[in-house]
Design an enzyme around this catalytic site. Structure first.
Site, PDB file in Angstrom:
ATOM      1  N   ASP A  18       0.979  -0.987   0.161  1.00  0.00           N
ATOM      2  CA  ASP A  18       0.085   0.061  -0.058  1.00  0.00           C
ATOM      3  C   ASP A  18       0.858   1.366   0.119  1.00  0.00           C
ATOM      4  O   ASP A  18       2.220   1.189   0.383  1.00  0.00           O
ATOM      5  CB  ASP A  18      -0.866  -0.208   1.401  1.00  0.00           C
ATOM      6  CG  ASP A  18      -1.648   1.310   1.410  1.00  0.00           C
ATOM      7  OD1 ASP A  18      -2.454   1.512   0.577  1.00  0.00           O
ATOM      8  OD2 ASP A  18      -1.557   1.802   2.476  1.00  0.00           O
ATOM      9  N   ASP A  20      -0.106   5.204   1.291  1.00  0.00           N
ATOM     10  CA  ASP A  20      -0.315   6.107   2.222  1.00  0.00           C
ATOM     11  C   ASP A  20      -0.089   5.243   3.419  1.00  0.00           C
ATOM     12  O   ASP A  20      -1.150   4.334   3.733  1.00  0.00           O
ATOM     13  CB  ASP A  20      -1.497   6.840   2.049  1.00  0.00           C
ATOM     14  CG  ASP A  20      -1.470   7.542   0.731  1.00  0.00           C
ATOM     15  OD1 ASP A  20      -0.764   8.401   0.681  1.00  0.00           O
ATOM     16  OD2 ASP A  20      -2.299   7.234  -0.281  1.00  0.00           O
ATOM     17  N   THR A 111      -2.520   0.810  -4.390  1.00  0.00           N
ATOM     18  CA  THR A 111      -2.957   2.021  -3.872  1.00  0.00           C
ATOM     19  C   THR A 111      -4.498   2.268  -3.920  1.00  0.00           C
ATOM     20  O   THR A 111      -4.866   2.146  -5.272  1.00  0.00           O
ATOM     21  CB  THR A 111      -1.979   3.379  -3.846  1.00  0.00           C
ATOM     22  OG1 THR A 111      -2.735   4.527  -3.154  1.00  0.00           O
ATOM     23  CG2 THR A 111      -1.797   3.596  -5.408  1.00  0.00           C
ATOM     24  N   SER A 112      -5.203   2.923  -3.024  1.00  0.00           N
ATOM     25  CA  SER A 112      -6.481   3.429  -3.528  1.00  0.00           C
ATOM     26  C   SER A 112      -6.409   4.722  -4.093  1.00  0.00           C
ATOM     27  O   SER A 112      -7.279   5.309  -4.483  1.00  0.00           O
ATOM     28  CB  SER A 112      -7.332   3.672  -2.076  1.00  0.00           C
ATOM     29  OG  SER A 112      -7.488   2.126  -1.650  1.00  0.00           O
ATOM     30  N   LYS A 143     -10.312  -1.438  -2.160  1.00  0.00           N
ATOM     31  CA  LYS A 143     -10.152  -2.065  -1.067  1.00  0.00           C
ATOM     32  C   LYS A 143     -11.367  -1.859  -0.100  1.00  0.00           C
ATOM     33  O   LYS A 143     -11.930  -0.492   0.030  1.00  0.00           O
ATOM     34  CB  LYS A 143      -9.007  -1.761  -0.439  1.00  0.00           C
ATOM     35  CG  LYS A 143      -7.532  -1.966  -1.012  1.00  0.00           C
ATOM     36  CD  LYS A 143      -6.323  -1.141  -0.360  1.00  0.00           C
ATOM     37  CE  LYS A 143      -5.128  -1.129  -1.389  1.00  0.00           C
ATOM     38  NZ  LYS A 143      -3.940  -0.795  -0.714  1.00  0.00           N
ATOM     39  N   ASP A 168      -1.382  -0.580   6.242  1.00  0.00           N
ATOM     40  CA  ASP A 168      -1.355   0.124   7.474  1.00  0.00           C
ATOM     41  C   ASP A 168      -2.962   0.368   8.004  1.00  0.00           C
ATOM     42  O   ASP A 168      -3.363   0.406   9.179  1.00  0.00           O
ATOM     43  CB  ASP A 168      -0.777   1.506   7.384  1.00  0.00           C
ATOM     44  CG  ASP A 168      -1.799   2.303   6.512  1.00  0.00           C
ATOM     45  OD1 ASP A 168      -2.093   3.421   7.276  1.00  0.00           O
ATOM     46  OD2 ASP A 168      -2.047   1.983   5.298  1.00  0.00           O
TER      47      ASP A 168
END
Length: 220
Positions: A18, A20, A111-112, A143, A168
């Site tokens: 991921d 961030d 990543t989103s 996600k 995270d």
């Protein structure tokens, strides 16, 4: 009688990160922008902010079930604000050197964030993007759906069961679990701690990395 030697960490074929809160710290910047967005729409900022992490902007906004909004316009407003606000966006300790050691064809970012936002934040943090990034635009479901992680493994040409996911946030952890990958939880940028049974990594300086011809081992 002597104790047996400790078991060696398992061998992984790829690491899937991921972005961030996992490779970079962007929490404060993201929360500033999303707080302004929430205020514009009369939401309870304190209750809303913990829900933004690890998921796509469109999914976050859609869940608010706000009447008469232009979803694309709202997503663009948030994205523009996040690209412009890079104050405090820095790498997680040790992350830059850690990913530089990885074989280029054995790691990816999932990543989103969108491509423009991911590129802006990685550049601000001094993290060189990998050859493969799976971003918000590339998946039909974000996600906690496992689609992004499964797509990354497929494009790297490895079995998802042989991948270790670094996450995270709760949504990302659930995505890694559902994908069938191993999961390690990075805690360095936590502002909203969560309970997890997965191994935890405070920062990348705490990780011993071994890279061999047959794969990679990570000792925490």
């Amino acid at each position: 009688m002597a104790s047996p030697p400790p078991a060696s960490p398992r061998l992984w074929q790829a690491f899937l990160f991921d972005m961030d809160g996992t490779l970079i710290t962007s929490t404060a910047a993201a929360e500033r922008v999303w707080s302004r967005w929430a205020e514009r729409h009369g939401l309870d900022v304190a209750a809303f902010i913990p829900t933004i992490h690890g998921v796509r902007a469109a999914d976050t906004i859609r869940k608010q079930d706000l009447p008469d909004i232009d979803l694309d316009a709202e997503v663009a407003w948030v994205e523009r604000g996040e690209i412009e606000d890079l104050d405090g966006v820095v790498p997680i300790a040790g992350a830059v050197d850690f990913v530089k050691r990885l074989p280029p064809d054995r790691w990816a970012v999932v990543t989103s964030a969108t491509v423009p936002l991911a590129e802006a934040r990685l550049k601000a943090a001094g993290v060189t993007p990998p050859a493969l990034m799976i971003t918000a635009e590339q998946v039909a479901r974000g996600k906690p759906d496992p689609m992004g992680y499964r797509l990354a493994a497929e494009r790297l040409g490895v079995d998802i069961a042989d991948c270790l996911v670094f996450e995270d946030a709760e949504a990302g952890i659930r995505a890694g679990e559902a994908a069938g990958a191993g999961v390690v939880v990075v805690t360095a940028a936590w502002t909203h701690p969560l309970q997890t049974d997965h191994p935890k990594l405070a920062d990348y300086g705490d990780a011993a990395l071994e890279i061999g011809a047959n794969g990679m081992r990570l000792a925490l």
